[in-house]
Design an enzyme around this catalytic site. Structure first.
Site: not given
Ligand code: ADP
Ligand code: ARG
Length: 348
Positions: A117, A216, A271, A300
């Site tokens: 993403r 976000e 990411r 994670r």
């Molecule tokens: P981001 O900051 O990248 O949006 P999050 O950690 O909030 O990430 O994850 C958002 C969603 O994406 C969660 O449901 C997570 O499980 C899913 N996700 C992240 N990486 C993968 C992946 N490689 N395959 C499937 N789902 C994923």
């Molecule tokens: N503000 C949160 C922390 O300091 C998240 C930091 C990084 N993650 C994010 N989704 N921006 O733990």
């Protein structure tokens, strides 16, 4: 934690945030009464890290100006997180030809899925923490209009959160497609105001291309699919992002790259992750961490940030996003994943 915003905040002894590390009393006194032109105050910028003492970072920007006005705090945090100093300039390489990442697990023994993403925000608008309800709604309609121009495999439908049934919303979250509600870190940063208005998700029929709207960041452009074909996921993301850029202009800074509400996402705002099953290696945490640290990877849990791993499945992604190109983000993740699979096989 309640604080009066004009006295130096208290940090609990086990708070390890970058905010705590870099906020001195002198710095606080210099900044405490300052706000940007869009009215985003220093107190708002640090509120999340004070309310949430388990933050790893703890600060958010309300607009582009936050990065210059509060730079005496933001720059050391950015340097600490990304290893990117004040004299460094961000570089970009978002070209599919530069990536070499043949599927490291063609039989899908280890890699369940791949997701990449990027975060983006709209030019000449405040970022989410400082945006007004009207501006957020305007952005939503602007993005939906842009997405309606997409063709072929990228064409899809926008689902506003306001109209979504709870069962459908929960299913989309459980299936890893949609963001969760009520994140306390975002809440304290002002990012959940007027929830759920103005938020939603666009996705194509196959759910391999998705866009989160006004979470976000104003856009999170996502490419994902089952298995470990990282090149295919990257290619789709490059094409989709370029298409959207034809109709929307994004907030970009020469030094810091794409501007995002959290400093951890600056630069590429990318990411790149896999969900990977490592039941043996995860029992040997020091060997696991040795590989992830070497390749600058973050571990994670299975439901994303601030979640736990289940059944030996982890979300492994690039940690740095600024001072590295998009291709380097993905290549680093790929190289680390190859090393993780090799180690897991040795332990079997
Ligand atoms: P981001 O900051 O990248 O949006 P999050 O950690 O909030 O990430 O994850 C958002 C969603 O994406 C969660 O449901 C997570 O499980 C899913 N996700 C992240 N990486 C993968 C992946 N490689 N395959 C499937 N789902 C994923
Ligand atoms: N503000 C949160 C922390 O300091 C998240 C930091 C990084 N993650 C994010 N989704 N921006 O733990």
């Amino acid at each position: 934690m309640v604080w009066d915003r004009l006295s130096f905040p208290e940090f609990s002894p086990n708070c390890n945030s970058l905010l705590r590390r870099h906020l001195s009393e002198d710095l606080f006194i210099n900044l405490m009464e300052i706000a940007t032109e869009s009215g985003f105050s220093f107190a708002q910028a640090i509120n999340s890290g004070i309310v949430n003492q388990d933050s790893s970072v703890g600060v958010y920007a309300g607009d582009a100006e936050s990065y210059s006005l509060f730079s005496s705090l933001f720059n050391p945090i950015i340097e600490d997180y990304h290893n990117f100093s004040e004299s460094d300039i961000h570089r970009s390489n978002f070209n599919t030809e530069s990536l070499s990442a043949p599927n490291p697990d063609p039989n899908s023994q280890y890699i369940l899925s791949t997701r990449i993403r990027v975060g983006r925000n709209i030019v000449d608008m405040p970022l989410g923490p400082a945006i007004s309800r009207e501006q957020r709604n305007l952005i939503e309609s602007q993005i939906v209009k842009s997405l309606s121009c997409l063709n072929g495999d990228l064409s899809g439908t926008y689902y506003p959160l306001l109209d979504m049934k709870e069962t459908i919303r929960n299913q989309l979250i459980d299936d890893h497609f949609l963001f969760k509600a009520g994140d306390r870190f975002l809440d304290a940063a002002g990012l959940n105001r007027d929830w759920p208005e103005g938020r939603g998700i666009f996705h194509n029929f196959a759910r391999t291309f998705l866009v989160w709207v006004n979470e976000e960041d104003q856009l999170r452009i996502i490419s994902m699919q089952q298995g470990g074909d990282i090149e295919a996921v990257f290619d789709r993301l490059v094409v989709a992002t370029r298409e959207i850029e034809k109709t929307v202009s994004f907030l970009f800074d020469q030094r810091l790259g794409y501007l995002t509400s959290c400093p951890t996402n600056l630069g590429t705002a990318m990411r790149a992750s896999v969900h990977i099953c490592l039941p043996k290696l995860s029992l040997n945490l020091s060997a696991f961490k040795k590989i992830t640290d070497l390749h600058h990877l973050q571990i994670r849990g299975i439901h994303g940030e601030h979640s736990e791993s289940e059944s030996g499945i982890f979300d492994i992604s690039n940690r740095r996003r600024l001072g590295v190109t998009e291709v380097e983000c993905v290549q680093g993740m790929y190289d680390g994943v190859v090393a993780l699979i090799k180690k897991e096989k040795e332990l079997e």
